[in-house]
Design an enzyme around this catalytic site. Structure first.
Site, short mmCIF file in Angstrom:
data_model
loop_
_atom_site.label_atom_id
_atom_site.label_comp_id
_atom_site.label_asym_id
_atom_site.label_seq_id
_atom_site.Cartn_x
_atom_site.Cartn_y
_atom_site.Cartn_z
N HIS A 86 84.76 -27.14 -14.11
CA HIS A 86 85.42 -28.14 -14.96
C HIS A 86 85.17 -29.56 -14.43
O HIS A 86 85.36 -30.53 -15.17
CB HIS A 86 86.89 -27.83 -15.20
CG HIS A 86 87.84 -28.11 -14.08
ND1 HIS A 86 88.24 -27.15 -13.17
CD2 HIS A 86 88.48 -29.23 -13.71
CE1 HIS A 86 89.08 -27.67 -12.31
NE2 HIS A 86 89.25 -28.94 -12.61
N ASP A 222 85.19 -20.72 -11.75
CA ASP A 222 85.22 -22.17 -11.99
C ASP A 222 84.42 -22.94 -10.93
O ASP A 222 84.98 -23.65 -10.10
CB ASP A 222 86.67 -22.66 -12.02
CG ASP A 222 86.81 -24.02 -12.68
OD1 ASP A 222 85.80 -24.73 -12.82
OD2 ASP A 222 87.95 -24.39 -13.06
N SER A 646 90.46 -30.68 -7.38
CA SER A 646 89.58 -29.72 -8.03
C SER A 646 88.21 -29.74 -7.38
O SER A 646 87.61 -30.80 -7.23
CB SER A 646 89.44 -30.05 -9.52
OG SER A 646 90.60 -29.69 -10.18
N1 ARG Z 1 94.01 -27.25 -14.76
C1 ARG Z 1 92.84 -27.48 -13.96
C2 ARG Z 1 92.91 -28.82 -13.28
O1 ARG Z 1 93.44 -29.76 -13.79
C3 ARG Z 1 91.61 -27.48 -14.78
C4 ARG Z 1 91.22 -26.15 -15.22
C5 ARG Z 1 90.05 -26.19 -16.13
N2 ARG Z 1 90.03 -25.01 -16.93
C6 ARG Z 1 90.39 -24.98 -18.21
N3 ARG Z 1 90.47 -23.83 -18.81
N4 ARG Z 1 90.65 -26.08 -18.86
O2 ARG Z 1 92.36 -28.99 -12.21
#
Ligand code: ARG
Length: 711
Positions: A86, A222, A646
């Site tokens: 992501h 991811d 992330s």
């Molecule tokens: N919630 C995660 C973050 O902000 C991002 C995950 C991305 N995956 C998704 N299905 N949108 O770091």
């Protein structure tokens, strides 16, 4: 006797958790000495210098701020970077076409030549960090206004950063910590030739999409991979085909040993922002007004995007990244509001506030802290929606922000006349070109129209510009925007170019779209300058600073850590399952089997690639299976992370890479405001799944071969 047993049991409940402590805290690595003994006790096998040193290579030299919004780590001697899918999403989507769709199909560079340059993408290393609190604070007084104070801080910071970077190619910045009570300087080195080296297909990298986002149990691969390129001298250089793979000071060894419950973990990265010192009053305002409104506006934006994305593959690619960004924080705010309530966070804050009020009986400096905070929020209440719309409507709807930027032309003209104005126009022209290439105008104008209607409904009348009030009064918003779409200089690239060829401020100011956006934004600025409002904001800043000062004084033995602010941090903890309720328990890891349990051919969020199915059926996991023969996918630990982390490396006690962190869990979505010791978890992608996907699914053994795999 019985009493004693009880007493022992009572003490034991305090002892066991200290072994399995949820490790709250985003620590500054240059102050590691404060945590080092604790880390050793938990199992760390490294010296403090091996983690952070400014003279010798250390783990910190393998950590980069990826594009300023995520974290990545160097995992080979040739500058190979690992981050999240992501985090690479925008780069992957913008390198894709409907014929070569790397989002759908994945991408693997089998040699350096195949790697794809990503203009604008950067990787920033931290060279050094220092405490400059003394130098700054000695020049500040309680009598200064916030404006004077900030000016003074800026002035000294400028001197300090100039000194720190003189004669180097480095950059430096000073940030404030503990709500303005401390100041540290960061010297950094930014590489600007970063190329895409590999990514799994979205069906792996984003498996579970919005449904699974911010949730555990999770089954998402991811991750994506990039490479830093440098000039011949290994220093940063603008993109050039002549550039060479960067040779790092440190590359993380990659562990295929596997993980067990209770293992020590540390996460190094750039957490973006937390609000751990937010008061109960701030929480009440956030959950009653601000967050629900953000959710509503974002939902509207998402529905409009989705409608057009579903109808056209090209639009889908163009808006994939935008949609993901809006959706990510749409769900974030839903979760945060829900869990602030479930976890009784306001009450937990009130308890701290009561303590500080007691403490203030003998420390009158803090006596009016919460009175002032409460009063400030009362005043601010009226302005919540104008602020929300400024951020969700003006600044983050692409069409709107692009139009809004033309106000810089006016400012440049006032300051530097015709010449200044044309200089600004030139830059804006470039941005607009980009906008027209990447945007779908149907989406943009429909969003403008629909969110404007919401604005007219939500924002107090006296904080709206006349134009919007008049349009709304006669139900004229649709008509106005439709007409503007025909006549405005922003209606198309051609119209804008015609304007740029013969620029005129008069024409700009009369433009129906510019007039609309500008009037909304001006009204917002006006609202922020209402004396009572300004005063309330200033009062709040001062009170928050005093609150943190007093809180630290009140608990002199407690280790405090500052809010996240996109600076380099380290958090340590353990691999740990959790129980969100008395009837539920989640294991510390998930495996590939779960992917097939979740698979749903009728739901694109849960599609599985055929190649992955073949590998799974054949149990073709190479050396990456766990001791039970399963393919591990994700795991959880109690490290304290947030957005911006992330892509961060998860390291074991030996400093070897065991995963990349990518999310938090739903039950602790209030965690950015209050860390939930028992249930807050970091969700990471197991490095063995990363390696398995690269090698078996991607066939990119070349990438594995450049890593140092260790057991
Ligand atoms: N919630 C995660 C973050 O902000 C991002 C995950 C991305 N995956 C998704 N299905 N949108 O770091």
């Amino acid at each position: 006797m019985k009493k004693q047993v009880l007493a022992i049991a009572f003490i034991a409940t305090f002892l066991t958790p200290s072994l399995l402590r949820a490790d709250e805290g985003m620590w500054l690595p240059f102050l590691l000495a404060r945590n080092y003994e604790d880390m050793k006790k938990m199992g760390l096998n490294l010296t403090a210098k091996e983690i952070y040193s400014i003279n010798n290579s250390s783990i910190k030299d393998a950590i980069v701020s990826f594009g300023g919004f995520c974290t990545a780590e160097v995992i080979s001697k040739k500058g190979l970077l690992l981050t999240n899918h992501h985090c690479g999403y925008d780069a992957i989507a913008s390198s894709s076409t409907t014929e070569n769709n790397y989002l759908e199909d994945g991408f693997w560079a089998l040699n350096h030549k195949m790697e794809i340059p990503i203009p604008g993408l950067t990787a920033t290393f931290v060279i050094s960090i220092d405490d400059v609190t003394e130098q700054i604070v000695k020049n500040l007084t309680d009598e200064m206004s916030e404006e004077e104070r900030n000016a003074k801080i800026r002035e000294i910071s400028k001197t300090l950063t100039d000194e720190a970077t003189e004669g180097t190619g480095y950059k430096a910045y000073v940030r404030d910590f503990f709500e303005g009570n401390e100041f540290y300087i960061f010297v950094t080195n930014t590489y600007e030739d970063v190329r895409l080296a590999g990514t799994p297909p979205e069906s792996i990298g984003k498996f579970g999409h919005d449904t699974d986002n911010w949730m555990y149990p999770r089954h998402t691969g991811d991750f994506s991979m990039f490479r830093i390129y440098a000039g011949a001298d290994n220093n940063p250089a603008a993109y050039s085909p002549e550039n060479k793979p960067y040779s790092p000071k440190h590359a993380l060894p990659v562990s295929i040993k596997g993980i067990q419950e209770g293992d020590f973990t540390m996460v190094f990265g750039f957490p973006g922002s937390t609000d751990r010192y937010l008061s109960s009053f701030g929480i009440e305002q956030a959950i009653s007004k601000e967050q629900p409104k953000r959710v509503e506006i974002r939902r509207k934006k998402l529905d409009i995007m989705k409608k057009y994305m579903d109808a056209d593959k090209e639009v889908r690619l163009k808006y994939a990244s935008k949609h993901a960004q809006v959706a990510n924080y749409w769900k974030y705010f839903i979760g945060q509001t829900e869990q602030l309530k479930n976890n009784n966070v306001a009450e937990k804050k009130r308890e701290i506030e009561r303590h500080l009020n007691d403490f203030a009986t003998n420390n009158p400096r803090y006596a009016s802290v919460f009175g002032n905070i409460e009063a400030a929020y009362k005043v601010k209440d009226e302005y919540v929606y104008t602020n929300v719309y400024q951020s969700e409507f003006i600044y983050t709807v692409d069409l709107n922000v692009n139009i809004f930027r033309f106000s810089f032309m006016e400012q440049a003209f006032e300051r530097n006349g015709e010449e200044g104005m044309n200089g600004v126009l030139n830059i804006l022209k470039g941005l607009m070109e980009e906008f027209y290439t990447n945007a779908n105008l149907d989406i943009e104008f429909e969003t403008l129209t629909e969110v404007l209607k919401m604005y007219a409904h939500d924002v107090p009348q006296h904080l709206q510009p006349e134009l919007v009030k008049q349009l709304a009064a006669k139900n004229g918003i649709d008509k106005y925007v439709a007409k503007a779409r025909k006549k405005s200089i922003f209606a198309s690239a051609e119209k804008l170019n015609a304007f740029a060829a013969k620029p005129s401020l008069k024409k700009l100011k009369k433009d129906p779209l510019y007039a609309l956006i500008k009037s909304i934004s001006d009204k917002h600025t006006e609202a922020n300058n209402v004396p009572a409002h300004k005063e309330a904001k200033e009062k709040l800043t001062v009170a928050n600073r005093l609150f943190v000062e007093g809180y630290r004084l009140m608990e002199p033995t407690k280790q405090f850590y500052p809010n996240a602010n996109s600076t380099l941090r380290l958090t340590y903890g353990r691999v740990l399952p959790y129980s969100p309720s008395s009837t539920k328990k989640f294991e510390y890891y998930t495996s590939l089997e779960g992917v097939f349990e979740k698979e749903d051919p009728n739901n694109p969020e849960f599609h599985v690639s055929e190649k992955l199915r073949e590998l799974y059926k054949a149990k073709n996991f190479g050396k990456y299976a766990n001791e039970k023969g399963e393919m591990p996918v994700n795991f959880i630990s109690n490290n304290d992370i947030t957005g911006g982390n992330s892509g961060s490396p998860v390291l074991n006690a030996d400093g070897h890479l065991i995963g990349t962190a990518f999310d938090g869990n739903w039950e602790a979505m209030s965690g950015d405001i209050f860390f939930e010791r028992d249930i807050q978890r970091t969700i990471s992608c197991d490095i063995r799944y990363v390696l398995f996907i690269i090698e078996k699914l991607g066939g990119a053994k070349n990438l594995i071969d450049e890593m140092e795999l260790v057991k």
